[in-house]
Design a protein around this motif. Structure first.
Motif, PDB file in Angstrom:
ATOM      1  N   SER A  33      11.188  14.979  -3.543  1.00 60.18           N
ATOM      2  CA  SER A  33       9.947  15.551  -3.038  1.00 60.18           C
ATOM      3  C   SER A  33       8.792  14.579  -3.237  1.00 60.18           C
ATOM      4  N   TRP A  34       8.755  13.934  -4.394  1.00 60.22           N
ATOM      5  CA  TRP A  34       7.722  12.948  -4.676  1.00 60.22           C
ATOM      6  C   TRP A  34       7.957  11.652  -3.908  1.00 60.22           C
ATOM      7  N   ASP A  35       9.164  11.135  -3.975  1.00 57.16           N
ATOM      8  CA  ASP A  35       9.450   9.825  -3.391  1.00 57.16           C
ATOM      9  C   ASP A  35       9.332   9.806  -1.872  1.00 57.16           C
ATOM     10  N   LEU A  36       9.785  10.862  -1.209  1.00 57.87           N
ATOM     11  CA  LEU A  36       9.841  10.852   0.251  1.00 57.87           C
ATOM     12  C   LEU A  36       8.664  11.569   0.898  1.00 57.87           C
ATOM     13  N   GLY A  37       7.777  12.133   0.091  1.00 56.03           N
ATOM     14  CA  GLY A  37       6.579  12.768   0.625  1.00 56.03           C
ATOM     15  C   GLY A  37       5.454  11.765   0.754  1.00 56.03           C
ATOM     16  N   PRO A  60       1.799  10.024   1.121  1.00 56.59           N
ATOM     17  CA  PRO A  60       0.501  10.427   0.573  1.00 56.59           C
ATOM     18  C   PRO A  60      -0.379  11.046   1.671  1.00 56.59           C
ATOM     19  N   PRO A  61      -1.331  11.907   1.278  1.00 52.39           N
ATOM     20  CA  PRO A  61      -1.780  12.146  -0.097  1.00 52.39           C
ATOM     21  C   PRO A  61      -0.925  13.129  -0.880  1.00 52.39           C
ATOM     22  N   GLY A  62      -0.220  14.023  -0.228  1.00 54.90           N
ATOM     23  CA  GLY A  62       0.644  14.957  -0.909  1.00 54.90           C
ATOM     24  C   GLY A  62      -0.071  16.162  -1.494  1.00 54.90           C
ATOM     25  N   ARG A  63       0.744  17.097  -2.004  1.00 58.34           N
ATOM     26  CA  ARG A  63       0.227  18.334  -2.587  1.00 58.34           C
ATOM     27  C   ARG A  63       1.092  18.745  -3.771  1.00 58.34           C
ATOM     28  N   SER A  64       0.695  19.831  -4.406  1.00 59.83           N
ATOM     29  CA  SER A  64       1.463  20.401  -5.511  1.00 59.83           C
ATOM     30  C   SER A  64       2.019  21.755  -5.084  1.00 59.83           C
ATOM     31  N   TYR A  65       3.233  22.055  -5.559  1.00 59.63           N
ATOM     32  CA  TYR A  65       3.932  23.285  -5.197  1.00 59.63           C
ATOM     33  C   TYR A  65       4.522  23.929  -6.445  1.00 59.63           C
ATOM     34  N   PRO A  66       4.854  25.219  -6.370  1.00 57.93           N
ATOM     35  CA  PRO A  66       5.460  25.894  -7.520  1.00 57.93           C
ATOM     36  C   PRO A  66       6.790  25.248  -7.909  1.00 57.93           C
ATOM     37  N   PRO A  67       7.200  25.412  -9.151  1.00 58.27           N
ATOM     38  CA  PRO A  67       8.475  24.832  -9.609  1.00 58.27           C
ATOM     39  C   PRO A  67       9.654  25.343  -8.780  1.00 58.27           C
ATOM     40  N   THR A  72       4.357  16.265  -4.048  1.00 62.27           N
ATOM     41  CA  THR A  72       4.667  15.313  -2.993  1.00 62.27           C
ATOM     42  C   THR A  72       3.601  14.215  -3.016  1.00 62.27           C
ATOM     43  N   GLY A  73       3.783  13.186  -2.187  1.00 67.97           N
ATOM     44  CA  GLY A  73       2.745  12.162  -2.092  1.00 67.97           C
ATOM     45  C   GLY A  73       3.092  10.821  -2.695  1.00 67.97           C
ATOM     46  N   GLY A  74       4.330  10.663  -3.195  1.00 68.92           N
ATOM     47  CA  GLY A  74       4.700   9.388  -3.817  1.00 68.92           C
ATOM     48  C   GLY A  74       5.310   8.380  -2.871  1.00 68.92           C
ATOM     49  N   GLY A  75       5.148   8.596  -1.567  1.00 63.16           N
ATOM     50  CA  GLY A  75       5.786   7.715  -0.604  1.00 63.16           C
ATOM     51  C   GLY A  75       5.400   6.252  -0.731  1.00 63.16           C
ATOM     52  N   ALA A  76       4.152   5.976  -1.095  1.00 64.81           N
ATOM     53  CA  ALA A  76       3.735   4.574  -1.227  1.00 64.81           C
ATOM     54  C   ALA A  76       4.474   3.901  -2.389  1.00 64.81           C
ATOM     55  N   GLU A  77       4.704   4.656  -3.460  1.00 73.29           N
ATOM     56  CA  GLU A  77       5.469   4.127  -4.594  1.00 73.29           C
ATOM     57  C   GLU A  77       6.902   3.819  -4.166  1.00 73.29           C
ATOM     58  N   MET A  78       7.506   4.746  -3.408  1.00 70.86           N
ATOM     59  CA  MET A  78       8.866   4.540  -2.926  1.00 70.86           C
ATOM     60  C   MET A  78       8.940   3.360  -1.961  1.00 70.86           C
ATOM     61  N   ALA A  79       7.949   3.247  -1.074  1.00 73.34           N
ATOM     62  CA  ALA A  79       7.933   2.145  -0.114  1.00 73.34           C
ATOM     63  C   ALA A  79       7.870   0.805  -0.835  1.00 73.34           C
ATOM     64  N   ARG A  80       7.021   0.695  -1.854  1.00 73.98           N
ATOM     65  CA  ARG A  80       6.930  -0.551  -2.603  1.00 73.98           C
ATOM     66  C   ARG A  80       8.265  -0.876  -3.262  1.00 73.98           C
TER      67      ARG A  80
END
Length: 296
Positions: A99-103, A105-112, A122-130
């Motif tokens: 959810s973090w890696d493929l979402g 940015p900017p992303g959002r927060s969701y319930p557990p 979500t929103g970590g796509g730039a980290e994954m891309a790098r």
């Protein structure tokens, strides 16, 4: 400096290995699967198909490759390397981390996902891309000769969303793209803002697809299920099939070589083996497909 290799092992089939790499920026550990054909690489290096959700797709991709590429006159499929990015787990998915890696940015927060679990972000796509474009690319250079001019990225669902976002933000990253059942309408269709700003400078090939049961109708086995009404409402919101068709048309209008395909009889999850096989042919078809639509 290449990323730190935490551990490695043999995987699934001859010539297949996995490597747990530490992300140089975040310290997160991700598993990289690598499968190589027998024999010497072409002079330019092996063309490569890079796949997201690596744990879920690598086995299917290897089997499809091994059973087809040895008979190119009957399949039209050439040999190439398979690279898949996943996580150090035996499960097909790590839903929390993807959810973090493929979402994007900017992303959002969701319930557990589970009671008392961590908040889903979500929103970590730039980290994954790098990680893909720097860490994994530099590590693989120590393992096999890969052709930088012939590499394709495949993603399904959230992975398809990530692939399209990367196409719009770093189009030079890959020479071809495959987005199966992409989550285009995720988070109020923010991806369409990237599409509107996207001005391709080089020829690029893009394949989009969806299962027939990702349209307006439920699959036959779902029609009498207790949650049928909720499923229909969700289909109306996500528009997976229609959104993929619209995206292919929009990319064609921008001058890309874009194709859309509906997989008969398939749902959002059952499309995966079919889509993987199509990705192999998009990446390794013989003879290699020209990027220029006017080329013969």
């Amino acid at each position: 400096m290449i990323p730190r290799l935490v551990q490695e092992g043999a995987s699934l089939a001859p010539n297949a290995r996995w490597f747990d790499l530490e992300d140089r920026a975040s310290g997160q550990i991700r598993r990289v699967f690598l499968w190589l054909p027998e024999g010497p690489a072409p002079e330019a290096g092996w063309p490569a198909l890079w796949m997201l959700d690596g744990n879920a797709v690598i086995g299917t991709a290897i089997d499809a490759m091994r059973t087809q590429a040895f008979w190119p006159s009957g399949t039209g499929l050439g040999w190439g390397a398979l690279v898949a990015i996943g996580y150090p787990t035996d499960a097909p998915y790590d839903s929390f981390r993807r959810s973090w890696d493929l979402g994007p940015p900017p992303g959002r927060s969701y319930p557990p996902f589970v009671e008392d679990g961590p908040e889903v972000r979500t929103g970590g796509g730039a980290e994954m891309a790098r990680f893909l474009l720097e860490d994994v690319t530099e590590f693989l250079a120590t393992q096999a000769p890969l052709d930088p001019a012939r590499r394709t990225l495949f993603g399904h669902s959230f992975g398809g969303l990530f692939a399209l976002w990367l196409l719009f933000t770093k189009p030079e990253s890959f020479s071809a793209w495959v987005a199966a059942s992409p989550a285009i309408t995720w988070e109020e269709s923010f991806l369409l803002e990237h599409l509107a700003r996207f001005t391709p400078e080089n020829p690029t090939r893009v394949h989009l697809s969806a299962g027939a049961w990702e349209g307006d109708a439920l699959a036959p086995f779902q029609c009498k299920a207790p949650d049928a009404a909720e499923r229909l409402a969700e289909k109306a919101r996500t528009r997976t099939l229609a959104a993929a068709q619209d995206m292919a048309a929009a990319l064609t209008a921008k001058g890309l070589v874009a194709e859309y395909e509906t997989y008969a009889g398939e749902t959002h999850m059952s499309v995966l083996p079919v889509a993987i096989n199509r990705a192999l042919h998009w990446a390794f078809a013989l003879p290699p497909a020209p990027l220029d639509k006017g080329a013969s």
